[in-house]
Design a protein around this motif. Structure first.
Motif, PDB file in Angstrom:
ATOM      1  N   GLU A   9       1.969   1.765  -3.351  1.00  0.00           N
ATOM      2  CA  GLU A   9       1.077   2.389  -4.190  1.00  0.00           C
ATOM      3  C   GLU A   9       0.746   3.815  -3.960  1.00  0.00           C
ATOM      4  O   GLU A   9       0.623   4.527  -4.925  1.00  0.00           O
ATOM      5  N   THR A  46      -0.846  -5.030 -12.473  1.00  0.00           N
ATOM      6  CA  THR A  46      -1.317  -4.051 -13.381  1.00  0.00           C
ATOM      7  C   THR A  46      -0.383  -3.717 -14.209  1.00  0.00           C
ATOM      8  O   THR A  46       0.894  -4.054 -14.223  1.00  0.00           O
ATOM      9  N   ARG A  87       0.949  -1.257   0.073  1.00  0.00           N
ATOM     10  CA  ARG A  87      -0.046  -0.016   0.003  1.00  0.00           C
ATOM     11  C   ARG A  87       0.871   1.382   0.127  1.00  0.00           C
ATOM     12  O   ARG A  87       0.534   2.322  -0.628  1.00  0.00           O
ATOM     13  N   GLN A 118      -2.067   1.672  -8.803  1.00  0.00           N
ATOM     14  CA  GLN A 118      -2.284   0.239  -8.099  1.00  0.00           C
ATOM     15  C   GLN A 118      -1.167  -0.581  -8.757  1.00  0.00           C
ATOM     16  O   GLN A 118      -1.153  -0.501 -10.220  1.00  0.00           O
ATOM     17  N   ILE A 133      -1.193  -4.237  -7.829  1.00  0.00           N
ATOM     18  CA  ILE A 133      -1.597  -5.576  -7.801  1.00  0.00           C
ATOM     19  C   ILE A 133      -2.954  -5.445  -7.845  1.00  0.00           C
ATOM     20  O   ILE A 133      -3.686  -4.658  -7.073  1.00  0.00           O
ATOM     21  N   ASP A 134      -3.575  -6.567  -8.780  1.00  0.00           N
ATOM     22  CA  ASP A 134      -5.143  -6.695  -8.873  1.00  0.00           C
ATOM     23  C   ASP A 134      -5.355  -8.256  -8.433  1.00  0.00           C
ATOM     24  O   ASP A 134      -4.584  -9.013  -8.588  1.00  0.00           O
ATOM     25  N   PHE A 135      -6.533  -8.308  -7.903  1.00  0.00           N
ATOM     26  CA  PHE A 135      -6.887  -9.627  -7.671  1.00  0.00           C
ATOM     27  C   PHE A 135      -8.135 -10.242  -8.060  1.00  0.00           C
ATOM     28  O   PHE A 135      -9.021 -10.946  -7.477  1.00  0.00           O
ATOM     29  N   THR A 136      -8.043  -9.800  -9.430  1.00  0.00           N
ATOM     30  CA  THR A 136      -9.326 -10.115 -10.280  1.00  0.00           C
ATOM     31  C   THR A 136      -9.401 -11.698 -10.248  1.00  0.00           C
ATOM     32  O   THR A 136      -8.394 -12.506 -10.360  1.00  0.00           O
TER      33      THR A 136
END
Length: 290
Positions: free
Chosen positions: A40, A58, A37, A46, A48-51
């Protein structure tokens, strides 16, 4: 000293898990989340993405990963130099270059230089990744690379040609690329610069390796050439790779009216590498066209 937040970020990406990263770094999982965090917030993006509950980088995260990897590699190289243990220049080369282009360039250099050299052979993708991770200082490659990450020099320009047995039905006369599609294709493994060049050229012509009657992947040029001699298969390679067999009359370069590729062979090293000067000296002394 590598910033702890960058080290945490690298560990998270490599392990694909905040939990495993916390265990590896011997810190708590909330501390891992805080480090990410803070990064970022500092960079305003951002990372990192947790899709789908899976960790993914990203676009900004991919850029950060390259940056952090360079930083970690330079930190390691700096410590080696401070301890006077970084005497060996680690050079990578693709298979085509290592076996058929590099030896005559390297022999005079070795005859007059006492500097230790470690040579590693692999495909283009592997060589570039090793440079990014700091496992290699520089590399000689034939394929496509991300120019923003590397300093580069062209040390040779080579013809990229279709090759077949001297007795092949298409030898002797001029043909078109589509005439080859009735025959099997032998090509290098994924990640090979040779393969990438071929696939790009075929794509430009509106076709692909699957346009041939069948496809065989092979990571050895020696085996590819032996298979060509014994079959009606075709392959594509740099001129020097098949030069000896063509001179002996066992293989031939096929003549295509719609095929002419002249490709540069590159010497590359990471743009912000601690070994920048040593790499440039190696190029000047060994590879720079005289």
């Amino acid at each position: 000293m590598l910033d702890q937040k960058l080290q945490t970020f690298l560990t998270v990406v490599e392990l694909r898990s905040y939990t495993l990263a916390a265990q590896a770094l011997h810190i708590t999982q909330p501390a891992v989340s805080q480090h990410i965090r803070k990064l970022e917030e500092h960079y305003g993006a951002q990372l990192i993405d947790f899709t789908g509950h899976q960790l993914a980088l990203t676009r900004a995260g991919e850029l950060m990963y390259r940056y952090a990897t360079f930083q970690a590699a330079n930190e390691h190289r700096l410590l080696e130099q401070l301890n006077q243990s970084a005497q060996t220049l680690r050079v990578g080369a693709t298979l085509s270059i290592a076996d058929y282009y590099l030896p005559p360039l390297l022999a005079p250099f070795l005859a007059q230089s006492f500097r230790p050299l470690a040579l590693h052979v692999g495909n283009t993708e592997g060589m570039l990744s090793a440079c990014i991770r700091g496992e290699l200082d520089c590399a000689l490659i034939e394929g496509i690379f991300y120019d923003n990450d590397f300093c580069s020099h062209i040390f040779h320009t080579a013809r990229f040609l279709p090759v077949a047995a001297a007795s092949h039905p298409l030898s002797q006369k001029e043909h078109r690329l589509t005439d080859l599609f009735s025959y099997p294709l032998i090509l290098r493994e994924p990640g090979s610069g040779t393969r990438a060049i071929l696939e790009n050229r075929l794509f430009q012509a509106g076709c692909s390796p699957q346009s041939f009657s069948s496809v065989l992947e092979c990571g050895s040029f020696r085996m590819i050439k032996e298979l060509l001699k014994a079959t009606h298969a075709v392959s594509f390679m740099y001129e020097q790779v098949a030069a000896q067999e063509v001179a002996c009359g066992t293989l031939t370069y096929l003549h295509l009216s719609d095929w002419q590729i002249l490709r540069p062979l590159y010497f590359v090293y990471p743009r912000h590498s601690m070994s920048h000067k040593a790499c440039q000296n190696f190029y000047d002394e060994c590879l720079c066209p005289k």
